[in-house]
Design a protein around this motif. Structure first.
Motif, short mmCIF file in Angstrom:
data_model
loop_
_atom_site.label_atom_id
_atom_site.label_comp_id
_atom_site.label_asym_id
_atom_site.label_seq_id
_atom_site.Cartn_x
_atom_site.Cartn_y
_atom_site.Cartn_z
N ALA A 14 -14.92 -5.53 15.89
CA ALA A 14 -14.87 -6.09 14.10
C ALA A 14 -17.00 -6.23 14.06
O ALA A 14 -17.10 -6.12 14.79
CB ALA A 14 -14.58 -8.46 14.44
N THR A 15 -16.21 -6.69 12.44
CA THR A 15 -17.47 -6.37 12.07
C THR A 15 -17.98 -8.17 11.43
O THR A 15 -17.57 -9.08 12.01
CB THR A 15 -17.53 -5.87 10.24
OG1 THR A 15 -16.67 -7.22 9.53
CG2 THR A 15 -16.58 -4.65 10.33
N TRP A 16 -20.01 -7.59 11.25
CA TRP A 16 -20.41 -9.61 11.78
C TRP A 16 -19.25 -9.98 9.85
O TRP A 16 -19.66 -10.94 9.86
CB TRP A 16 -21.52 -9.00 10.62
CG TRP A 16 -21.91 -10.41 10.48
CD1 TRP A 16 -22.74 -10.70 9.27
CD2 TRP A 16 -22.79 -10.91 11.57
NE1 TRP A 16 -23.59 -11.72 9.69
CE2 TRP A 16 -23.45 -12.24 11.35
CE3 TRP A 16 -22.51 -11.14 13.24
CZ2 TRP A 16 -24.12 -13.25 12.15
CZ3 TRP A 16 -23.55 -12.22 13.84
CH2 TRP A 16 -23.85 -12.83 13.12
N ASP A 17 -19.18 -9.41 9.19
CA ASP A 17 -18.31 -9.86 8.06
C ASP A 17 -17.55 -10.56 8.78
O ASP A 17 -16.70 -11.45 7.55
CB ASP A 17 -18.41 -8.69 7.01
CG ASP A 17 -19.15 -8.88 6.51
OD1 ASP A 17 -20.36 -9.29 6.28
OD2 ASP A 17 -19.28 -7.60 5.69
N ASP A 18 -16.76 -9.70 9.28
CA ASP A 18 -15.47 -10.49 10.14
C ASP A 18 -15.68 -11.68 10.90
O ASP A 18 -14.80 -13.06 10.50
CB ASP A 18 -14.56 -9.35 11.35
CG ASP A 18 -13.92 -7.98 9.94
OD1 ASP A 18 -13.89 -8.46 8.98
OD2 ASP A 18 -13.87 -7.40 11.17
N TYR A 19 -16.62 -11.54 11.68
CA TYR A 19 -17.02 -13.04 12.17
C TYR A 19 -17.05 -14.10 11.40
O TYR A 19 -16.67 -15.21 11.36
CB TYR A 19 -18.25 -12.28 12.94
CG TYR A 19 -18.57 -13.42 13.16
CD1 TYR A 19 -19.05 -14.52 14.35
CD2 TYR A 19 -20.70 -14.06 12.74
CE1 TYR A 19 -19.02 -15.78 14.59
CE2 TYR A 19 -20.63 -14.69 12.76
CZ TYR A 19 -20.64 -15.91 13.71
OH TYR A 19 -21.44 -17.27 14.50
N VAL A 20 -18.12 -13.47 10.19
CA VAL A 20 -18.44 -14.67 8.31
C VAL A 20 -17.25 -15.16 8.41
O VAL A 20 -17.33 -16.72 8.41
CB VAL A 20 -19.61 -13.77 7.84
CG1 VAL A 20 -19.60 -15.01 7.08
CG2 VAL A 20 -21.03 -14.50 9.00
N ALA A 21 -16.28 -14.23 8.11
CA ALA A 21 -14.98 -15.32 7.10
C ALA A 21 -14.56 -15.81 7.99
O ALA A 21 -14.27 -16.84 7.75
CB ALA A 21 -13.93 -14.32 7.14
N LEU A 22 -14.47 -15.39 9.48
CA LEU A 22 -13.74 -16.32 10.89
C LEU A 22 -14.52 -17.49 10.77
O LEU A 22 -13.74 -19.22 10.58
CB LEU A 22 -13.29 -15.89 11.77
CG LEU A 22 -12.23 -16.40 12.87
CD1 LEU A 22 -11.47 -17.29 12.29
CD2 LEU A 22 -12.15 -15.46 13.99
#
Length: 215
Positions: A14-22
């Motif tokens: 996953a990307t950091w953006d995936d983490y932030v979105a979740l």
């Protein structure tokens, strides 16, 4: 991407953006998030009885320790999301800072602990009911990489604590006495845990408080 990640309890790319979105998804189930080296780990769902019972025991133990040694300033942030933006994110069950320079929140700031702004905690711990393998492997390496001085893995099924202290080379080595809470013998914590077979966690914590009276 988020739907796929939420469906499994395992490390996924996953990307950091995936983490932030979740992390910021208001409609998502309650979960703990860990991010490291472009991989995301999601611990889903509400706590079970054992996790909750043991998890509530340790803040009481820390509180009794603080009463016994009032000159040592302790701050706890169990379960709080902690981040090094773009690099790593953690959410340990137990988070302990020793000293005056513990995180505080001000209006307009992130509600999470920014590890670029604040130092890493002195001690973290995981309540291991169903996650023992990852707590002793990937999370252990993750916490070492963040320079956290001491790490406890609390195996609630075996009434055992794996306690590690960070050596000069940044590697965890097992220890029998806490370095962060001086003279606290890990075996005493294990004996306190064993009481949960027959006693409540508040009774066990009170028993612990009596054992440290002569320290």
């Amino acid at each position: 991407m988020i739907v796929a990640i939420k469906s499994k309890q395992q490390w996924q790319q996953a990307t950091w953006d995936d983490y932030v979105a979740l992390r910021d998804d208001d409609k998502s189930d309650r979960c703990k998030l860990f991010f490291d080296n472009q991989h995301l780990w999601v611990e889903m769902g509400a706590e079970g009885i054992n996790h909750a019972k043991f998890g509530d025991l340790f803040p009481m133990i820390i509180a009794f320790w603080a009463i016994k040694f009032p000159d040592i300033k302790l701050s706890t942030f169990g379960g709080c999301q902690m981040e090094k933006k773009g690099k790593r994110a953690i959410a340990p069950d137990i988070v302990l800072y020793v000293g005056d320079d513990s995180p505080t929140w001000k209006t307009g700031q992130s509600r999470f602990i920014d590890l670029e702004q604040w130092r890493s905690p002195d001690l973290v711990g995981e309540i291991s009911d169903t996650t023992l393998a990852i707590d002793l492997d990937e999370k252990k390496r993750l916490y070492a990489n963040l320079g956290i001085s001491e790490y406890w893995v609390i195996d609630v099924r075996a009434y055992r604590i794996f306690a590690f202290r960070l050596d000069e080379e940044g590697i965890y080595e097992e220890c029998e006495v806490s370095q962060v809470l001086p003279n606290l013998v890990i075996s005493l914590l294990e004996k306190t845990m064993e009481l949960l077979d027959t006693k409540t966690n508040t009774e066990a914590a009170i028993w612990f408080s009596k054992q440290i009276q002569d320290l």
